[in-house]
Write a protein that holds these residues in place. Structure first.
Motif, PDB file in Angstrom:
ATOM      1  N   ALA A  39       0.827  -1.207   0.000  1.00 18.70           N
ATOM      2  CA  ALA A  39       0.000   0.000   0.000  1.00 18.70           C
ATOM      3  C   ALA A  39       0.862   1.258   0.000  1.00 18.70           C
ATOM      4  N   ARG A  41      -0.973   4.619  -0.421  1.00 15.78           N
ATOM      5  CA  ARG A  41      -1.803   5.765  -0.096  1.00 15.78           C
ATOM      6  C   ARG A  41      -2.528   5.636   1.227  1.00 15.78           C
ATOM      7  N   ARG A  42      -2.747   4.449   1.696  1.00 19.36           N
ATOM      8  CA  ARG A  42      -3.527   4.280   2.920  1.00 19.36           C
ATOM      9  C   ARG A  42      -2.642   3.738   4.036  1.00 19.36           C
ATOM     10  N   ALA A  45      -6.521   0.044   6.695  1.00 17.53           N
ATOM     11  CA  ALA A  45      -7.854  -0.085   6.105  1.00 17.53           C
ATOM     12  C   ALA A  45      -8.604  -1.198   6.802  1.00 17.53           C
ATOM     13  N   THR A  74      -0.438  -0.772   7.152  1.00 16.05           N
ATOM     14  CA  THR A  74       0.591  -0.557   6.147  1.00 16.05           C
ATOM     15  C   THR A  74       1.936  -0.321   6.824  1.00 16.05           C
ATOM     16  N   THR A  89      -4.236   6.793  14.119  1.00 13.23           N
ATOM     17  CA  THR A  89      -4.640   6.037  12.935  1.00 13.23           C
ATOM     18  C   THR A  89      -5.407   4.782  13.351  1.00 13.23           C
ATOM     19  N   GLU A  93      -9.307   3.602  12.502  1.00 13.61           N
ATOM     20  CA  GLU A  93      -9.753   2.302  12.007  1.00 13.61           C
ATOM     21  C   GLU A  93     -10.778   1.674  12.942  1.00 13.61           C
ATOM     22  N   HIS A  96     -14.135   2.780  12.024  1.00 18.60           N
ATOM     23  CA  HIS A  96     -14.647   1.990  10.892  1.00 18.60           C
ATOM     24  C   HIS A  96     -15.161   0.628  11.362  1.00 18.60           C
ATOM     25  N   HIS A 108     -16.979   7.973   5.675  1.00 19.37           N
ATOM     26  CA  HIS A 108     -16.329   9.112   6.344  1.00 19.37           C
ATOM     27  C   HIS A 108     -17.317  10.271   6.500  1.00 19.37           C
ATOM     28  N   ARG A 124      -9.259  12.108   8.113  1.00 22.59           N
ATOM     29  CA  ARG A 124      -8.382  11.695   7.015  1.00 22.59           C
ATOM     30  C   ARG A 124      -6.977  11.518   7.576  1.00 22.59           C
ATOM     31  N   ARG A 127      -1.027  11.415   4.023  1.00 23.40           N
ATOM     32  CA  ARG A 127      -0.250  10.596   3.093  1.00 23.40           C
ATOM     33  C   ARG A 127       1.142  10.404   3.678  1.00 23.40           C
TER      34      ARG A 127
END
Length: 175
Positions: A39, A41-42, A45, A74, A89, A93, A96, A108, A124, A127
């Motif tokens: 990964a 970009r994330r 997840a 990641t 982070t 999660e 979620h 989101h 968010r 990156r």
């Protein structure tokens, strides 16, 4: 932490403590863990099965059996984040996971934003890797897109126009 197994063990243990401290309504026994080295970009997840007609805000009845979801961490994000940023982070999660276990889906949206704020998690996550390709407007210079891999937009950028000025796109390869 130097191995994927250590990252998973530490992150899962932290999530258990965070669930208690922040009052997350989650069943962590229904969560599996994995580490991604691919990964870009994330940072993490939640992978979950699709649940037909699921809507955030409409509670689901699972008849006593909540489906399993997977938290994918990641490795590169873990290496580039501070401990504070990594734990935030993980709380992101957990929001979620909580939404999925309660509603059968997650997003989101407003509910997510309110819950993330209540548990001191970002809506968010930043990156952590630089894009290999940056496309910008040739008139005003505004960045229009970032791509991490070669794709149709990168290969044919000259056939696309920016949304800001309707001008051609310039490609900056950063590889």
């Amino acid at each position: 932490m130097t191995t994927h197994r250590e990252l998973v063990a530490w992150s899962a243990a932290y999530c258990g403590r965070a669930a208690e401290a922040f009052g997350f309504e989650v069943d962590l026994s229904r969560v599996e863990w994995e580490v991604s080295t691919r990964a870009k970009r994330r940072a993490a997840a939640v992978k979950r099965p699709a649940v037909e007609d699921a809507t955030v805000g409409t509670p689901r009845s699972w008849n006593g059996r909540v489906p399993t979801c997977t938290v994918s961490l990641t490795w590169a994000a873990f290496e580039s984040f501070s401990r504070t940023e990594w734990t935030a982070t993980l709380r992101h999660e957990l929001v979620h996971v909580e939404q999925f276990q309660r509603f059968g889906t997650t997003d989101h949206g407003d509910r997510f934003e309110r819950r993330a704020s209540a548990v001191d998690a970002p809506v968010r996550v930043r990156r952590f890797a630089d894009a290999a390709y940056v496309l910008s407007c040739t008139d005003c210079g505004q960045v229009v897109a970032r791509r991490y891999r070669d794709c149709k937009l990168v290969r044919g950028h000259e056939t696309y126009a920016s949304s800001c000025c309707s001008a051609p796109l310039a490609l900056d390869e950063r590889t």
